[in-house]
Design an enzyme around this catalytic site. Structure first.
Site, mmCIF file in Angstrom:
data_model
loop_
_atom_site.group_PDB
_atom_site.id
_atom_site.type_symbol
_atom_site.label_atom_id
_atom_site.label_comp_id
_atom_site.label_asym_id
_atom_site.label_seq_id
_atom_site.Cartn_x
_atom_site.Cartn_y
_atom_site.Cartn_z
ATOM 1 C CG ASN A 180 8.614 -36.985 41.341
ATOM 2 O OD1 ASN A 180 8.058 -35.985 40.803
ATOM 3 N ND2 ASN A 180 9.684 -37.106 41.268
ATOM 4 C CE LYS B 194 9.408 -40.403 39.612
ATOM 5 N NZ LYS B 194 10.429 -41.452 38.997
ATOM 6 C CG HIS C 115 14.186 -36.739 39.925
ATOM 7 N ND1 HIS C 115 14.323 -37.414 39.084
ATOM 8 C CD2 HIS C 115 13.477 -37.164 41.184
ATOM 9 C CE1 HIS C 115 13.717 -38.759 39.588
ATOM 10 N NE2 HIS C 115 13.333 -38.452 40.565
ATOM 11 C CD GLU D 255 12.745 -40.080 36.929
ATOM 12 O OE1 GLU D 255 11.758 -39.294 36.604
ATOM 13 O OE2 GLU D 255 12.374 -41.310 37.437
ATOM 14 C CD GLU E 298 15.054 -39.669 44.925
ATOM 15 O OE1 GLU E 298 13.734 -40.031 44.797
ATOM 16 O OE2 GLU E 298 15.256 -39.031 43.775
ATOM 17 N N GLY F 287 12.421 -46.407 40.497
ATOM 18 C CA GLY F 287 11.379 -46.887 39.643
ATOM 19 C C GLY F 287 11.746 -48.328 39.086
ATOM 20 C CB SER G 92 11.713 -49.120 44.775
ATOM 21 O OG SER G 92 12.032 -48.988 43.376
HETATM 22 C C1 PEP Z 1 11.766 -40.725 42.440
HETATM 23 O O1 PEP Z 1 11.691 -40.719 41.321
HETATM 24 O O2 PEP Z 1 12.041 -40.035 43.222
HETATM 25 C C2 PEP Z 1 11.357 -42.032 43.108
HETATM 26 C C3 PEP Z 1 11.761 -42.272 44.339
HETATM 27 O O3 PEP Z 1 10.563 -43.123 42.355
HETATM 28 P P1 PEP Z 1 10.175 -44.236 42.879
HETATM 29 O O4 PEP Z 1 9.811 -44.489 44.161
HETATM 30 O O5 PEP Z 1 9.081 -45.157 41.892
HETATM 31 O O6 PEP Z 1 11.337 -45.228 42.692
#
Ligand code: PEP
Length: 249
Positions: free
Chosen positions: A9, A11, A94, A96, A166, A172, A211
């Site tokens: 992703n 972003k 997601h 976000e 997630e 993040g 992460s």
């Molecule tokens: C995400 O935004 O779906 C995600 C897993 O981000 P990160 O790997 O940066 O934590």
């Protein structure tokens, strides 16, 4: 046997130059990778990435879509438009989108329905906040998020979808769920689906996101109910992303 899937992703990151370098780097190292590899660029980069990955086996995903099919919806992008550019997957729900753009369970459900209507496979994201985890309501939050799509489209729809667990506190932040923490919730999700349809549950891919990086991917993906990863930050470096793609064997 479920095929491991690793989805990047990207972003709201990149420029024409950096995206070209990133996808060229991924293409160079992807041959022989057993996992299904998916990249999810910003909308504006989709046509260029679609051309770049032709014949490589890499799949294209979008980060969002409109629930409507066409018309006066300024600033939106429809499922039909995404299909037209070779997109196969779309991230729905997601965290976000939920936290920054007010997407409720109801909104995620209509987008999930729209994705399926256009032959796009939703990567449907679910996960609890730190406050919810600390209050001991992780499972009920996840059950509620899942119920939104199960009530809208039924359990059989998951044959054409992927789930991504997630935990919001891990996205993040550099704080990854431990393999045991992640496995516990993945098993809860699969058991919930198995309560409705065992065959669907057995075939369903449940990705971990939060992460994931080259150092922790192998141990996470080795868990029995973790079928790959949805990767944010680490998907922006070709070498790191490829290491994760290879982590499932
Ligand atoms: C995400 O935004 O779906 C995600 C897993 O981000 P990160 O790997 O940066 O934590």
């Amino acid at each position: 046997m479920r095929q491991v899937m690793v989805a990047g992703n990207w972003k709201m990151n990149g420029s024409r130059d950096s995206v070209r370098q990133l996808i060229d780097g991924i293409k160079t190292g992807v041959s022989g990778v057993k996992a299904e590899v998916v990249v999810c660029p910003s909308y504006v980069f989709i046509p260029g990435v679609a051309d770049a990955i032709a014949g490589s086996g890499i799949q294209l995903g979008a980060q969002n879509m409109c629930d409507q099919d066409a018309g006066a919806f300024t600033g939106e992008v429809s499922g039909a438009m995404l299909k037209d550019f070779g997109v196969n997957y779309v991230i729905v729900g997601h965290s976000e989108r939920r936290s920054l753009y007010g997407e409720t369970d109801g909104v995620t459900a209509v987008k999930y329905t729209a994705a399926l209507r256009h032959g796009l496979k939703p990567i449907f994201c679910i996960g609890e906040t730190l406050e919810e985890r600390e209050s001991g309501i992780t499972e009920s939050v996840i059950a509620r998020q899942l119920d939104a799509i199960l009530e809208a489209e039924g359990v059989a729809s998951l044959a054409n979808a992927v789930l991504a667990y997630e935990p919001v506190w891990a996205i993040g932040t550099g704080k990854t769920a431990t393999p045991a923490q992640a496995q516990e919730i993945h098993a809860f999700i699969r058991n919930k689906i198995a309560g409705l349809d065992v065959g669907i549950a057995v075939g369903l891919r449940i990705l971990y996101g939060g992460s994931m990086n080259p150092g922790n991917a192998a141990e996470l993906i080795a868990q029995p109910d973790i079928d790959g990863g949805l990767i944010g930050g680490a998907s922006l470096k070709a070498d790191d992303f490829l290491t994760i793609c290879k982590a499932g064997g």
